[in-house]
Design an enzyme around this catalytic site. Structure first.
Site, mmCIF file in Angstrom:
data_model
loop_
_atom_site.group_PDB
_atom_site.id
_atom_site.type_symbol
_atom_site.label_atom_id
_atom_site.label_comp_id
_atom_site.label_asym_id
_atom_site.label_seq_id
_atom_site.Cartn_x
_atom_site.Cartn_y
_atom_site.Cartn_z
ATOM 1 N N THR A 45 0.815 -1.217 0.000
ATOM 2 C CA THR A 45 0.000 0.000 0.000
ATOM 3 C C THR A 45 0.848 1.266 0.000
ATOM 4 O O THR A 45 1.966 1.274 0.545
ATOM 5 C CB THR A 45 -0.902 -0.020 1.257
ATOM 6 O OG1 THR A 45 -1.466 1.270 1.455
ATOM 7 C CG2 THR A 45 -0.116 -0.353 2.524
ATOM 8 N N GLU A 84 0.283 3.566 1.884
ATOM 9 C CA GLU A 84 0.275 4.075 3.263
ATOM 10 C C GLU A 84 1.618 3.881 3.962
ATOM 11 O O GLU A 84 1.886 4.510 4.976
ATOM 12 C CB GLU A 84 -0.846 3.403 4.069
ATOM 13 C CG GLU A 84 -2.185 3.687 3.442
ATOM 14 C CD GLU A 84 -3.382 3.336 4.302
ATOM 15 O OE1 GLU A 84 -3.241 3.279 5.533
ATOM 16 O OE2 GLU A 84 -4.444 3.122 3.714
ATOM 17 N N TYR A 97 -1.523 -0.813 11.025
ATOM 18 C CA TYR A 97 -1.707 -1.429 9.697
ATOM 19 C C TYR A 97 -0.542 -1.090 8.774
ATOM 20 O O TYR A 97 0.113 -1.979 8.219
ATOM 21 C CB TYR A 97 -3.035 -0.963 9.074
ATOM 22 C CG TYR A 97 -3.120 -1.223 7.586
ATOM 23 C CD1 TYR A 97 -3.213 -2.526 7.096
ATOM 24 C CD2 TYR A 97 -3.073 -0.170 6.655
ATOM 25 C CE1 TYR A 97 -3.272 -2.773 5.721
ATOM 26 C CE2 TYR A 97 -3.131 -0.410 5.288
ATOM 27 C CZ TYR A 97 -3.232 -1.710 4.826
ATOM 28 O OH TYR A 97 -3.277 -1.954 3.482
ATOM 29 N N LYS A 101 2.501 -3.403 7.253
ATOM 30 C CA LYS A 101 2.697 -3.577 5.807
ATOM 31 C C LYS A 101 4.131 -3.180 5.433
ATOM 32 O O LYS A 101 4.779 -3.859 4.640
ATOM 33 C CB LYS A 101 1.695 -2.736 5.006
ATOM 34 C CG LYS A 101 0.254 -3.184 5.068
ATOM 35 C CD LYS A 101 -0.034 -4.569 4.517
ATOM 36 C CE LYS A 101 0.043 -4.671 3.028
ATOM 37 N NZ LYS A 101 -0.492 -6.003 2.542
HETATM 38 P P1 NAD Z 1 -9.815 -7.410 2.468
HETATM 39 O O1 NAD Z 1 -9.796 -7.072 3.916
HETATM 40 O O2 NAD Z 1 -11.042 -7.147 1.661
HETATM 41 O O3 NAD Z 1 -9.506 -8.971 2.274
HETATM 42 C C1 NAD Z 1 -8.486 -9.632 2.953
HETATM 43 C C2 NAD Z 1 -8.598 -11.123 2.664
HETATM 44 O O4 NAD Z 1 -7.529 -11.787 3.335
HETATM 45 C C3 NAD Z 1 -9.901 -11.744 3.173
HETATM 46 O O5 NAD Z 1 -10.442 -12.614 2.208
HETATM 47 C C4 NAD Z 1 -9.469 -12.516 4.406
HETATM 48 O O6 NAD Z 1 -10.276 -13.644 4.687
HETATM 49 C C5 NAD Z 1 -8.045 -12.918 4.032
HETATM 50 N N1 NAD Z 1 -7.194 -13.151 5.218
HETATM 51 C C6 NAD Z 1 -7.012 -12.300 6.271
HETATM 52 N N2 NAD Z 1 -6.192 -12.874 7.189
HETATM 53 C C7 NAD Z 1 -5.825 -14.079 6.668
HETATM 54 C C8 NAD Z 1 -4.978 -15.123 7.129
HETATM 55 N N3 NAD Z 1 -4.352 -15.057 8.312
HETATM 56 N N4 NAD Z 1 -4.810 -16.210 6.351
HETATM 57 C C9 NAD Z 1 -5.452 -16.302 5.141
HETATM 58 N N5 NAD Z 1 -6.287 -15.366 4.677
HETATM 59 C C10 NAD Z 1 -6.467 -14.264 5.418
HETATM 60 O O7 NAD Z 1 -8.549 -6.693 1.837
HETATM 61 P P2 NAD Z 1 -8.384 -5.932 0.453
HETATM 62 O O8 NAD Z 1 -8.911 -4.571 0.582
HETATM 63 O O9 NAD Z 1 -8.866 -6.816 -0.642
HETATM 64 O O10 NAD Z 1 -6.790 -5.807 0.387
HETATM 65 C C11 NAD Z 1 -6.000 -6.839 -0.181
HETATM 66 C C12 NAD Z 1 -4.549 -6.443 -0.099
HETATM 67 O O11 NAD Z 1 -4.341 -5.212 -0.776
HETATM 68 C C13 NAD Z 1 -4.055 -6.232 1.338
HETATM 69 O O12 NAD Z 1 -2.770 -6.786 1.431
HETATM 70 C C14 NAD Z 1 -4.002 -4.726 1.484
HETATM 71 O O13 NAD Z 1 -2.998 -4.335 2.390
HETATM 72 C C15 NAD Z 1 -3.672 -4.293 0.072
HETATM 73 N N6 NAD Z 1 -4.159 -2.960 -0.302
HETATM 74 C C16 NAD Z 1 -5.467 -2.630 -0.118
HETATM 75 C C17 NAD Z 1 -5.920 -1.374 -0.514
HETATM 76 C C18 NAD Z 1 -7.372 -0.981 -0.360
HETATM 77 O O14 NAD Z 1 -7.709 0.174 -0.628
HETATM 78 N N7 NAD Z 1 -8.266 -1.873 0.041
HETATM 79 C C19 NAD Z 1 -5.014 -0.460 -1.083
HETATM 80 C C20 NAD Z 1 -3.689 -0.842 -1.256
HETATM 81 C C21 NAD Z 1 -3.278 -2.094 -0.867
HETATM 82 P P1 TYD Z 2 -10.263 4.286 4.777
HETATM 83 O O1 TYD Z 2 -11.260 3.871 3.748
HETATM 84 O O2 TYD Z 2 -10.320 3.660 6.121
HETATM 85 O O3 TYD Z 2 -8.837 4.102 4.098
HETATM 86 P P2 TYD Z 2 -7.374 4.586 4.637
HETATM 87 O O4 TYD Z 2 -7.483 5.135 5.994
HETATM 88 O O5 TYD Z 2 -6.648 3.294 4.610
HETATM 89 O O6 TYD Z 2 -6.915 5.573 3.626
HETATM 90 O O7 TYD Z 2 -10.377 5.862 4.975
HETATM 91 C C1 TYD Z 2 -10.217 6.749 3.892
HETATM 92 C C2 TYD Z 2 -10.312 8.158 4.422
HETATM 93 O O8 TYD Z 2 -11.633 8.368 4.914
HETATM 94 C C3 TYD Z 2 -9.406 8.430 5.615
HETATM 95 O O9 TYD Z 2 -8.944 9.771 5.540
HETATM 96 C C4 TYD Z 2 -10.298 8.251 6.816
HETATM 97 C C5 TYD Z 2 -11.637 8.727 6.300
HETATM 98 N N1 TYD Z 2 -12.815 8.086 6.922
HETATM 99 C C6 TYD Z 2 -13.824 8.877 7.481
HETATM 100 O O10 TYD Z 2 -13.755 10.112 7.477
HETATM 101 N N2 TYD Z 2 -14.906 8.243 8.041
HETATM 102 C C7 TYD Z 2 -15.013 6.881 8.079
HETATM 103 O O11 TYD Z 2 -16.015 6.349 8.638
HETATM 104 C C8 TYD Z 2 -13.983 6.100 7.488
HETATM 105 C C9 TYD Z 2 -14.056 4.603 7.510
HETATM 106 C C10 TYD Z 2 -12.897 6.754 6.911
#
Ligand code: NAD
Ligand code: TYD
Length: 343
Positions: free
Chosen positions: A124, A126, A149, A153
């Protein structure tokens, strides 16, 4: 090519699985523990696909992983599994440490014994922490994570790169910006605001709502991963950005417009501790090396996302039941007066 994905039942992983199976030369083995964020309904459209297989396994157990690797004989691994939500990581850091660090370590150990040709660690933006405008992080930017988090990462990114240097594990690290799209668990900003707005519930804005995020449509992220799988160089880091920075308030205004709901739903609540003000990254390296660029424009993608949540009330109801309710009850207790009616 047989790709073992971890976390394929989550938001981004399930999008990747659905997309990858459209390519007849790709076979997918999905290893997922099915935590609160893992949902096999996300994969209902491919559950019986002849080139797809699901294995329920927790990355925190090395023996189970070793057995899977012995048997699966994967050519490539894409590691999505993580505890992915900043707020949860603040309320409850232990599972974040376990999955994001120990889980990644176990995966690396399993691959040290059973070599694969390609490994992508999905990370990420982040990890770069909060950036003053107009700074943009490239892949050499210092790591300055703020939350449990992002710190975990960042730690896992370094562990992966250490295995590349020490054991010649053919690994790459990708760092994407904030993803949005269908099937995202409604605890993150966009799906929480959409589902609450559709239910006429309050939209909790942290602090002044002027924090800036770069938005990437989930399918664009998954297309980038497929390009990196094909063309990326081992040992390299690739940023993946949506090229669309917006303050949270502007995102929420658009959600209100698309759902046809009033701005009176917006409720300012106490800010998140350690809240990063602004993320910004450059994906120039990825574009130069692979030709990738994001295809989805934000307004179109957000409208499609709102339409998806509107059309899938059973999915929303299912994921918002049970554990979701108790999570909000437990973790938001000290400000429940501000957030009442959220879940
Ligand atoms: P998510 O929370 O939707 O899904 C996570 C998945 O991992 C779930 O299916 C869960 O069951 C599985 N999981 C969690 N712990 C586990 C374990 N111990 N063993 C096996 N499986 C396990 O996450 P996401 O939003 O799809 O993110 C996926 C990846 O992308 C993550 O590594 C996250 O850090 C990265 N990422 C996410 C975002 C975002 O905006 N969501 C942005 C950049 C990077
Ligand atoms: P989020 O979706 O949790 O992603 P990240 O913190 O990983 O970027 O949050 C996105 C932005 O939205 C972040 O600045 C926090 C804000 N936020 C709110 O203001 N209210 C909420 O209920 C949530 C979940 C996030």
């Amino acid at each position: 090519m047989k790709i073992l994905v971890t976390g394929g039942a989550g938001f981004i992983g399930s999008c990747f699985v659905r997309l990858a199976l459209q390519n007849p030369s790709l076979e997918i083995v999905n290893v997922d523990a099915l935590t609160y964020a893992g949902n096999l309904e996300n994969l209902a459209s491919v559950a019986d696909h002849p080139r797809y297989r699901f294995i329920k396994e927790d990355l925190c157990g090395l023996e189970g992983l070793r057995r899977i690797f012995d048997e699966a004989k994967a050519d490539a691994v894409i590691h999505f599994a993580a505890e992915s939500h900043v707020d949860r990581s603040i309320f409850s850091p232990q599972p974040v440490f376990e999955t994001n660090l120990r889980g990644t370590f176990n995966l690396l150990e399993a691959m040290r014994a059973n070599r694969v040709d390609r490994f992508i660690h999905v990370s990420t933006d982040e990890v770069y922490g909060s950036l003053e405008a107009p700074l943009e992080a490239d892949e050499n930017f210092p790591l300055q994570p703020s939350s449990p988090y992002s710190a975990a990462k960042a730690g896992s990114d370094l562990l992966v790169l250490g295995y590349f240097k020490t054991y010649k594990l053919p690994a790459m690290v990708t760092r994407a910006s904030n993803n949005y799209g269908p099937y995202q668990f409604p605890e993150k900003l966009i799906p929480l605001m959409i589902t609450n707005a559709l239910d006429d519930k309050p939209l909790p804005v942290y602090g002044d709502g002027m924090q800036v995020r770069d938005w990437l449509y989930v399918e664009d992220h998954c297309r980038a991963l497929l390009r990196i799988l094909e063309k990326g160089r081992d040992g390299e880091i690739y940023n993946i950005g949506g090229n669309r920075s917006l303050p949270n308030k502007e995102v929420i205004d658009r959600i209100l417009a698309f759902t046809g709901k009033p701005s009176s739903l917006i409720k300012t609540v106490t800010d998140r501790p350690g809240h990063d003000r602004r993320y910004a990254l450059s994906s120039e390296k990825l574009t130069k090396e692979t030709g990738w660029s994001p295809l989805m424009d934000f307004e179109t993608g957000l409208k499609a996302t709102v339409d998806w949540y509107r059309s899938n009330p059973e999915w929303v109801q299912h994921v918002k039941s049970g554990e979701y309710q108790s999570y909000y009850a437990k973790n938001y207790e000290n400000r429940s007066h501000e957030l009442s009616g959220i879940a």
